[in-house]
Design an enzyme around this catalytic site. Structure first.
Site, PDB file in Angstrom:
ATOM      1  N   HIS A 375       0.805  -1.228   0.000  1.00  0.00           N
ATOM      2  CA  HIS A 375       0.000   0.000   0.000  1.00  0.00           C
ATOM      3  C   HIS A 375       0.831   1.268   0.000  1.00  0.00           C
ATOM      4  O   HIS A 375       0.307   2.340   0.280  1.00  0.00           O
ATOM      5  CB  HIS A 375      -0.922   0.045   1.221  1.00  0.00           C
ATOM      6  CG  HIS A 375      -1.945  -1.033   1.266  1.00  0.00           C
ATOM      7  ND1 HIS A 375      -3.225  -0.881   0.792  1.00  0.00           N
ATOM      8  CD2 HIS A 375      -1.865  -2.296   1.727  1.00  0.00           C
ATOM      9  CE1 HIS A 375      -3.911  -2.005   0.973  1.00  0.00           C
ATOM     10  NE2 HIS A 375      -3.100  -2.883   1.537  1.00  0.00           N
ATOM     11  N   THR A 674      -8.723   6.352  -1.728  1.00  0.00           N
ATOM     12  CA  THR A 674     -10.066   5.764  -1.837  1.00  0.00           C
ATOM     13  C   THR A 674     -11.123   6.832  -1.548  1.00  0.00           C
ATOM     14  O   THR A 674     -12.255   6.715  -2.013  1.00  0.00           O
ATOM     15  CB  THR A 674     -10.245   4.572  -0.882  1.00  0.00           C
ATOM     16  OG1 THR A 674      -9.741   4.938   0.402  1.00  0.00           O
ATOM     17  CG2 THR A 674      -9.519   3.345  -1.400  1.00  0.00           C
ATOM     18  N   LYS A 678     -15.012   7.828  -3.184  1.00  0.00           N
ATOM     19  CA  LYS A 678     -16.246   8.145  -2.448  1.00  0.00           C
ATOM     20  C   LYS A 678     -16.819   9.477  -2.927  1.00  0.00           C
ATOM     21  O   LYS A 678     -18.025   9.611  -3.147  1.00  0.00           O
ATOM     22  CB  LYS A 678     -15.978   8.195  -0.937  1.00  0.00           C
ATOM     23  CG  LYS A 678     -15.591   6.834  -0.353  1.00  0.00           C
ATOM     24  CD  LYS A 678     -14.918   6.936   1.012  1.00  0.00           C
ATOM     25  CE  LYS A 678     -14.159   5.647   1.304  1.00  0.00           C
ATOM     26  NZ  LYS A 678     -13.224   5.766   2.428  1.00  0.00           N
TER      27      LYS A 678
HETATM   28  C1  26Q Z   1       3.613   1.634  10.679  1.00  0.00           C
HETATM   29  C2  26Q Z   1       4.504   1.401  11.720  1.00  0.00           C
HETATM   30  C3  26Q Z   1       4.060   1.252  13.013  1.00  0.00           C
HETATM   31  C4  26Q Z   1       2.714   1.332  13.257  1.00  0.00           C
HETATM   32  C5  26Q Z   1       1.839   1.570  12.234  1.00  0.00           C
HETATM   33  C6  26Q Z   1       2.268   1.715  10.929  1.00  0.00           C
HETATM   34  C7  26Q Z   1       1.326   1.968   9.832  1.00  0.00           C
HETATM   35  C8  26Q Z   1      -0.037   2.042  10.064  1.00  0.00           C
HETATM   36  C9  26Q Z   1      -0.920   2.303   9.031  1.00  0.00           C
HETATM   37  C10 26Q Z   1       1.752   2.157   8.533  1.00  0.00           C
HETATM   38  C11 26Q Z   1       0.860   2.418   7.516  1.00  0.00           C
HETATM   39  C12 26Q Z   1      -0.486   2.489   7.758  1.00  0.00           C
HETATM   40  C13 26Q Z   1      -1.489   2.784   6.740  1.00  0.00           C
HETATM   41  C14 26Q Z   1      -1.254   2.964   5.466  1.00  0.00           C
HETATM   42  C15 26Q Z   1      -2.329   3.344   4.528  1.00  0.00           C
HETATM   43  O1  26Q Z   1      -3.439   3.617   4.936  1.00  0.00           O
HETATM   44  N1  26Q Z   1      -2.056   3.362   3.229  1.00  0.00           N
HETATM   45  C16 26Q Z   1      -3.061   3.744   2.262  1.00  0.00           C
HETATM   46  O2  26Q Z   1      -3.720   2.576   1.797  1.00  0.00           O
HETATM   47  C17 26Q Z   1      -4.824   2.900   0.990  1.00  0.00           C
HETATM   48  C18 26Q Z   1      -5.527   1.618   0.638  1.00  0.00           C
HETATM   49  O3  26Q Z   1      -4.791   0.885  -0.287  1.00  0.00           O
HETATM   50  C19 26Q Z   1      -4.383   3.681  -0.241  1.00  0.00           C
HETATM   51  O4  26Q Z   1      -5.533   4.077  -0.939  1.00  0.00           O
HETATM   52  C20 26Q Z   1      -3.585   4.907   0.150  1.00  0.00           C
HETATM   53  O5  26Q Z   1      -3.045   5.525  -1.001  1.00  0.00           O
HETATM   54  C21 26Q Z   1      -2.457   4.502   1.088  1.00  0.00           C
HETATM   55  O6  26Q Z   1      -1.770   5.657   1.561  1.00  0.00           O
END
Ligand code: 26Q
Length: 833
Positions: A375, A674, A678
């Site tokens: 992602h 996303t 929407k």
């Molecule tokens: C990392 C390290 C420690 C704790 C948490 C995290 C962590 C948590 C959440 C790292 C990343 C996320 C979330 C990432 C995310 O939401 N990415 C998004 O995913 C969507 C669905 O595919 C895409 O539409 C977005 O472009 C993307 O940014």
């Protein structure tokens, strides 16, 4: 008597209960039963949680019947199924969606009306289930809705955090975090299934021994064990009687937890130390992509992976015994980013150490059951874990990862003999003074499928971040463009528009979103256009009331609602949006605003608590907003709102009311997005860069119905090293004035220096996000958008065409794509009793 009992088969199902009627009468009867007899309340008041809970129980009974039948049907057919492993499921509220999918929203409304209650008030009583940060977590929730609707046997596995995403309050313009104790009043949707409790191990050491056949085997000993208790949430499909499961694990101390480490005298301390185990599922990490390395986070990841895999294997063994020859044909584990990637090694461990499989047999199974979704394109966001932490916390898992790596490197050497730099690049271990494990590489090596989440993103993964791997295993790499569920994001959140659409083209779009295409026939129909505008205005009025209730600001619905809501991150460039707001302010103030189309700019989103730049951005937006909103010259022309505590439920109110959707990330940085989908579905037009799914949105709707601006990925790359933002500012009078205003202290009279970090970031030649580079084109695209908005007929036409072209952005399509290329599941067919 005891002997008699033993003759009972251990898993005899009770005779099926009579189906509960789906009528208002029956719903009211069940509601009263739960309210009075189970919850023990007499007087109904909309404020108390009991009313909401009793409605949930009445609905849940109806889900429960279908849940059991779905499970029976899956078991009878021994269907192949998928486990969707995700550290986040951002479900939002569940009641409206459940009633909609069960098809009893009207009946429930009627039932409550009879006792003078309004279902809408009951909906409002529900807290959001905020077990996710943003896009990735919400995507998992949309996937579950679509899988149930398509009758695909997919089970979600996640963590039941005691505290979900923090609540954001704005105090003196700044974000302040408050804990989200969403379970405090109880969560009536879940069923605790203690019978499927698993034990997850931590610490200790890895031991070898020789078994009776003379084979060397491994044992993980002296571990600290933690119980994983599953809580199941029903996931109803849309009017198809399917109910799938989201299983969330909660950590609990074993009875013996650390008792041996205390002498008899400190029994109370020993019991108190149970906290250490129970901390594992205490809180969702609200991190930005780039924050890494907390040990507790690694514990969460392994806890989820181990409990979920053990659960699947337990089920397998109950059905097939310990014969794993067909396991890979019947199971697939979809990894939602690398967060659960340790599952690759954990499956190896379980198969070898617990069930005696050979390395090769276990590896064949692992490599043909694991599939990985990426992602992010930000290289700094790739998960790395210190080897030292693994050695301490998961010593046996580290052994296995090393062995996977040794064998993998042997494979590379066979294909590219002597290419040591390639080996270094691709190794699962990043060498250095503090060696790190590369979780993305572990996920790629251990999977049969690797996908990105939009066409551009998947292409960039193959060509950039993972090019070595794509060269080695081109067949593994594929794209699955994201989507959103139209049941929540149109049918439920925008009922008025949904009704208008259904009146025109029927309601098949609820399960076949491509039907929306037929709306394009009416894009120029004056009567339809008028109805379309009326719905938008009503939605704007509803949002305006909500904004006034939470911020005290009165916004004018006669203005263009220009919206950017998402996590605050530099790459998403809320700053670029702010520069535009300041530019409009400056124009109007200088008397050059006669042709400025009246706007309400709405920005919302949370900053990771440790991400100080993101927090500064929030503060600066709020400061600018205060100046703009209190300037009488701006009245009726320009308003800037920071929408606090943005979450799923807020989006359900916001996206139906938006005119313009801001999707303005630096090209090549937003994997998909996303929110963009929407907004489009609800008739907003997009102003955006060629990034993520914007590319596909623009192709679908046509360039003439999309406000494009900004550098492309190639141009961004090209510009690196010779980017001179100050020169760009100097050459642009509008930009110069904006920067002068920011520098002058105009927005921070009593807070000297407040704007420095952001003005510096914009002037920084090494600025990764190249905000200044896109300023001029952004302003020009905004002028084009304003001109289009001023032409009401033209704008309405474009709005209708956006909804009409949003058909491919349904997660129904996304899930079909996953199923056709990766999962290969048969839809569940409900068996008759
Ligand atoms: C990392 C390290 C420690 C704790 C948490 C995290 C962590 C948590 C959440 C790292 C990343 C996320 C979330 C990432 C995310 O939401 N990415 C998004 O995913 C969507 C669905 O595919 C895409 O539409 C977005 O472009 C993307 O940014």
């Amino acid at each position: 008597m005891k002997g008699e009992n033993k003759k009972l088969r251990p898993a005899t199902a009770l005779p099926a209960n009579q189906d509960l009627p789906m009528t208002a009468d029956a719903i009211l009867r069940d509601f009263s039963h739960y309210f009075g007899r189970m919850l023990g309340r007499r007087t109904v008041s909309a404020e108390a949680p009991f009313l909401y809970q009793a409605v949930v129980y009445a609905a849940r009974d109806r889900l429960m019947e279908r849940w059991g039948k779905t499970r029976d049907s899956i078991e009878a057919k021994k269907n192949r199924h998928v486990s969707y492993l995700s550290l986040e499921f951002l479900m939002g509220r569940l009641l409206r969606n459940a009633l909609l999918n069960l098809g009893i929203e009207e009946e429930t409304t009627e039932a409550l009306n009879r006792i003078g209650l309004d279902l809408e008030d009951v909906y409002e009583r529900e807290k959001d289930t905020g077990l996710g940060n943003g896009g990735l977590g919400r995507l998992a929730a949309c996937f579950l809705d679509s899988c149930a609707t398509l009758a695909l046997p997919v089970m979600g596995y996640g963590i039941r955090y005691q505290y979900g995403m923090f609540h954001q309050r704005i105090e003196n313009g700044q974000q302040v975090e408050y804990p989200d104790s969403w379970l405090r009043e109880g969560f009536p949707w879940e069923i605790e299934r203690i019978e499927y409790t698993q034990t997850v191990r931590f610490g200790g050491r890895s031991n070898t021994y020789t078994d009776i056949d003379g084979t060397t085997r491994y044992q993980w000993v002296d571990t600290h064990d933690v119980l994983a208790i599953p809580f199941d949430i029903p996931i109803p499909g849309y009017k198809n009687d399917i109910v799938n499961t989201l299983r969330l694990w909660s950590a609990s101390a074993t009875d013996g937890f650390d008792l041996e480490e205390f002498n008899a005298g400190s029994y109370a301390d020993a019991v108190a130390s149970k906290n250490a185990a129970e901390n594992i599922t205490m809180v969702l990490y609200p991190n930005a992509e780039t924050e890494n390395g907390q040990e507790l986070r690694l514990r969460q990841q392994y806890f989820l992976a181990s409990a979920s895999l053990q659960d699947t294997i337990r089920y397998w063994v109950s059905q097939h015994g310990a014969d794993f020859s067909e396991f890979a044909a019947m199971n697939c584990f979809q990894l939602n980013d690398t967060h659960p990637a340790v599952a690759v090694a954990e499956l190896m461990r379980l198969l070898m150490d617990e069930y005696g499989l050979t390395w090769d047999a276990a590896w064949d199974i692992t490599r043909s059951t694991m599939a990985y979704t990426n992602h992010t394109l930000l290289p700094e966001a790739l998960e790395l874990w210190p080897v030292s932490m693994f050695r301490r916390l998961l010593p046996r898992i580290l052994d296995i990862i090393y062995e996977i790596n040794t064998r993998f490197i042997a494979e590379i050497s066979l294909r590219w003999p002597g290419d040591n730099s390639r080996i270094q690049r691709m190794s699962l271990v990043q060498e250095g003074s503090d060696p790190m494990l590369r979780m993305a590489y572990l996920a790629i090596v251990g999977s049969y499928s690797v996908n990105g989440v939009a066409a551009l993103h998947s292409k960039l993964l193959r060509e950039g971040l993972f090019s070595d791997f794509a060269e080695f295993w081109p067949e593994k790499f594929n794209n699955k463009t994201n989507g959103v569920t139209q049941r929540r994001w149109l049918a439920a959140c925008n009922r008025e528009l949904a009704k208008l659409i259904s009146d025109k083209i029927g309601d098949d779009w609820t399960t076949d979103l491509s039907q929306l295409e037929r709306l394009s026939d009416f894009a120029d129909d004056a009567r339809f256009q008028k109805q379309w505008r009326k719905v938008k205005l009503n939605n704007k009025t509803r949002l305006a009331a909500n904004i006034e209730a939470i911020t005290g600001l009165q916004v004018s619905t006669d203005t263009m609602f220009d919206v950017q809501v998402k996590r605050i991150h530099e790459y998403k460039r809320q700053l670029l949006n702010l520069l535009h707001a300041v530019h409009l302010y400056d124009r109007i103030r200088r008397g050059d605003g006669s042709d400025v189309e009246p706007r309400t700019i709405i920005i919302g989103g949370k900053a990771a608590p440790g991400y100080s730049m993101a927090k500064n951005i929030i503060k600066c937006i709020n400061n600018v907003a205060r100046v703009i909103n209190s300037d009488p010259v701006m009245a009726g022309k320009l308003q800037l709102v920071f929408y606090p505590d943005y979450n799923v439920s807020a989006m359900e109110l916001i996206c139906p009311a938006a005119d313009l959707s801001e999707q303005i990330s630096t090209a090549g940085k937003e994997a998909s997005g996303t929110g963009n989908m929407k907004f489009m579905m609800n008739g907003a037009l997009t102003i955006g860069t060629l990034d993520g799914a914007n590319v596909e949105i623009r192709e679908a709707v046509g360039a003439e119905n999309f406000f494009l601006f900004g550098l492309t990925v190639e141009q961004i790359e090209e510009m690196r090293g010779r980017y001179e933002p100050q020169a760009i500012i100097d050459a642009d009078d509008d930009f110069k004035r904006v920067m002068n205003l920011l520098d002058s202290g105009h927005f921070n009279r009593f807070e000297p220096g407040l704007m420095d970090s952001i003005t510096q970031a914009i002037r920084e030649p090494a600025d990764l996000w190249m905000t200044a580079a896109d300023f001029r084109e952004f302003v020009d695209a905004q002028v084009a958008a304003a001109a289009a908005y001023a032409d009401t007929m033209r704008w309405t036409r474009m709005s209708i065409l956006n909804t009409a072209a949003s058909g491919q952005f349904s997660t129904d399509r996304t899930m079909r794509d996953y199923n056709d290329d990766i999962w290969h599941l048969e839809p569940v067919v409900l068996t008759k009793e």
